[in-house]
Write a protein that holds these residues in place. Structure first.
Motif, short mmCIF file in Angstrom:
data_model
loop_
_atom_site.label_atom_id
_atom_site.label_comp_id
_atom_site.label_asym_id
_atom_site.label_seq_id
_atom_site.Cartn_x
_atom_site.Cartn_y
_atom_site.Cartn_z
N GLU A 32 0.74 -1.16 -0.01
CA GLU A 32 -0.12 0.22 -0.12
C GLU A 32 1.00 1.16 0.06
O GLU A 32 0.50 2.13 -0.67
CB GLU A 32 -1.05 0.08 1.24
CG GLU A 32 -1.86 -1.10 1.34
CD GLU A 32 -2.86 -1.01 2.36
OE1 GLU A 32 -3.86 -0.90 2.24
OE2 GLU A 32 -2.12 -1.55 3.28
N VAL A 33 1.98 1.15 0.79
CA VAL A 33 2.90 2.21 0.65
C VAL A 33 3.68 2.55 -0.57
O VAL A 33 3.53 3.91 -1.25
CB VAL A 33 3.98 2.26 1.90
CG1 VAL A 33 4.81 3.18 1.74
CG2 VAL A 33 3.07 2.38 3.24
N PHE A 105 3.67 10.10 11.74
CA PHE A 105 2.08 10.31 11.55
C PHE A 105 1.62 11.74 12.32
O PHE A 105 1.95 11.85 13.18
CB PHE A 105 1.28 9.18 12.22
CG PHE A 105 -0.10 9.28 12.06
CD1 PHE A 105 -0.49 9.05 10.67
CD2 PHE A 105 -0.80 9.39 13.09
CE1 PHE A 105 -1.87 9.00 10.50
CE2 PHE A 105 -2.29 9.28 12.81
CZ PHE A 105 -2.54 9.16 11.77
N ASP A 106 1.00 12.24 11.18
CA ASP A 106 0.44 13.81 11.44
C ASP A 106 -1.17 13.46 11.75
O ASP A 106 -1.85 13.20 10.72
CB ASP A 106 0.82 14.76 10.21
CG ASP A 106 0.03 15.79 10.75
OD1 ASP A 106 -0.88 16.18 11.73
OD2 ASP A 106 0.05 16.99 9.86
N LYS A 107 -1.46 13.26 13.06
CA LYS A 107 -2.88 12.88 13.58
C LYS A 107 -3.76 13.98 12.87
O LYS A 107 -4.79 13.40 12.37
CB LYS A 107 -2.89 12.58 14.91
CG LYS A 107 -4.33 12.18 15.23
CD LYS A 107 -4.45 11.93 16.69
CE LYS A 107 -5.67 11.65 17.40
NZ LYS A 107 -6.88 12.00 16.95
N ASP A 108 -3.66 14.95 12.97
CA ASP A 108 -4.50 16.10 12.62
C ASP A 108 -4.86 16.06 11.16
O ASP A 108 -5.99 16.26 10.95
CB ASP A 108 -4.03 17.74 12.94
CG ASP A 108 -3.78 17.74 14.56
OD1 ASP A 108 -4.33 17.10 15.18
OD2 ASP A 108 -2.88 18.55 14.80
N TYR A 113 4.31 11.28 6.76
CA TYR A 113 5.51 11.70 6.43
C TYR A 113 6.76 10.89 6.33
O TYR A 113 6.69 10.20 7.54
CB TYR A 113 5.91 12.97 7.08
CG TYR A 113 4.89 14.25 6.57
CD1 TYR A 113 4.82 14.86 5.62
CD2 TYR A 113 3.67 14.49 7.61
CE1 TYR A 113 3.79 15.92 5.12
CE2 TYR A 113 2.91 15.57 7.30
CZ TYR A 113 2.97 16.02 6.03
OH TYR A 113 1.94 17.16 5.80
N LEU A 114 7.62 10.94 5.53
CA LEU A 114 8.91 10.32 5.65
C LEU A 114 9.99 11.31 5.95
O LEU A 114 10.18 11.98 5.10
CB LEU A 114 9.26 9.62 4.33
CG LEU A 114 8.31 8.48 4.09
CD1 LEU A 114 8.68 7.62 2.61
CD2 LEU A 114 8.36 7.42 5.05
N ASP A 146 13.73 17.92 1.90
CA ASP A 146 12.75 18.95 1.89
C ASP A 146 11.51 18.80 1.40
O ASP A 146 10.43 18.86 1.81
CB ASP A 146 13.43 20.07 1.11
CG ASP A 146 14.43 20.76 1.72
OD1 ASP A 146 14.89 20.53 3.24
OD2 ASP A 146 15.11 21.74 1.12
N TYR A 147 11.29 17.81 0.29
CA TYR A 147 10.37 17.35 -0.62
C TYR A 147 9.53 16.48 0.42
O TYR A 147 8.28 16.62 0.37
CB TYR A 147 10.74 16.64 -1.87
CG TYR A 147 9.72 16.11 -2.53
CD1 TYR A 147 8.82 16.96 -3.27
CD2 TYR A 147 9.35 14.61 -2.59
CE1 TYR A 147 7.70 16.68 -3.90
CE2 TYR A 147 8.21 14.36 -3.42
CZ TYR A 147 7.39 14.94 -3.89
OH TYR A 147 6.62 14.49 -5.06
N PHE A 148 10.16 15.51 0.95
CA PHE A 148 9.49 14.34 1.67
C PHE A 148 8.98 14.97 3.04
O PHE A 148 8.02 14.29 3.73
CB PHE A 148 10.22 12.90 1.94
CG PHE A 148 10.10 12.23 0.68
CD1 PHE A 148 8.85 11.50 0.50
CD2 PHE A 148 11.15 12.07 -0.39
CE1 PHE A 148 8.66 10.68 -0.68
CE2 PHE A 148 10.63 11.19 -1.46
CZ PHE A 148 9.76 10.62 -1.82
N ASN A 149 9.80 16.04 3.61
CA ASN A 149 9.36 16.69 4.80
C ASN A 149 7.85 17.31 4.68
O ASN A 149 7.13 17.68 5.59
CB ASN A 149 10.48 17.66 5.35
CG ASN A 149 11.54 16.82 6.12
OD1 ASN A 149 11.14 15.94 6.68
ND2 ASN A 149 12.56 17.60 6.25
#
Length: 187
Positions: A32-33, A105-108, A113-114, A146-149
């Motif tokens: 899935e990822v 994981f950004d719960k909001d 993100y990696l 920067d991109y994946f952040n």
């Protein structure tokens, strides 16, 4: 007869515990990822060292290994095609990349993100281009970081499944297991 009922009870208990696991967590498989990472194929970046070299880089063929090579990390592999313009004329190369990142994981927002992406291995094809590409590697590393952040690798959707909807609402964090990311609903 007692053995039969004990056996049946044990079987029911195992079945209930397995079913309860789905109620206490949501699993995201490596597959899935990898499907979600396809959205990041064709990441493009123009990188240059003033007056010396200008390189156009396109990232493709991203795939992940979750928690397999290093605990709590995601290892990505990919291919970057590089078209270089320099004082020596135009050149073309391919970089085989290996990267490591921390899944966060950004719960909001219900996204993963990696973070802190780092290039760990870069192999050039043709091999004679390795030296030239090594000078571009720090710039590419910072660009990918920067991109994946900023761009999520996986987005939970309330449209895909009820389990994903629950994960988005009741998530308590993120665990990295070999081959999967686990979002627990309880502490």
């Amino acid at each position: 007869m007692k053995k039969f009922f004990w056996g049946l009870s044990a079987l029911l208990l195992v079945g209930m515990l397995t079913g309860c696991n789905q109620l206490t967590q949501y699993s995201i498989s490596e597959q899935e990822v990898n499907q979600a990472l396809q959205k990041h194929n064709n990441f493009e970046k123009q990188i240059g060292v003033a007056g010396l070299v200008d390189a156009h880089i396109v990232l493709t063929d991203l795939s992940s290994k979750i928690g397999r090579e290093e605990p709590n990390k995601v290892t990505l592999s990919g291919k970057a095609t590089v078209d270089i313009s320099s004082l020596f004329g135009p050149q073309h190369a391919v970089m085989l990349l290996t990267m490591k990142a921390q899944p966060v994981f950004d719960k909001d927002n219900g996204v993963i993100y990696l973070k802190d992406m780092q290039l760990t291995d870069v192999q050039a094809q043709p091999e004679k281009m390795q030296g030239a590409l090594n000078t571009l590697t720090p710039y590419l590393n910072q660009s990918l970081k920067d991109y994946f952040n900023q761009k999520p690798a996986y987005v939970l959707s309330t449209d895909r499944s009820k389990a994903e909807s629950l994960a988005k609402r009741f998530a308590k964090g993120l665990e990295v297991k070999p081959g999967e990311l686990i979002i627990p609903f309880t502490n």
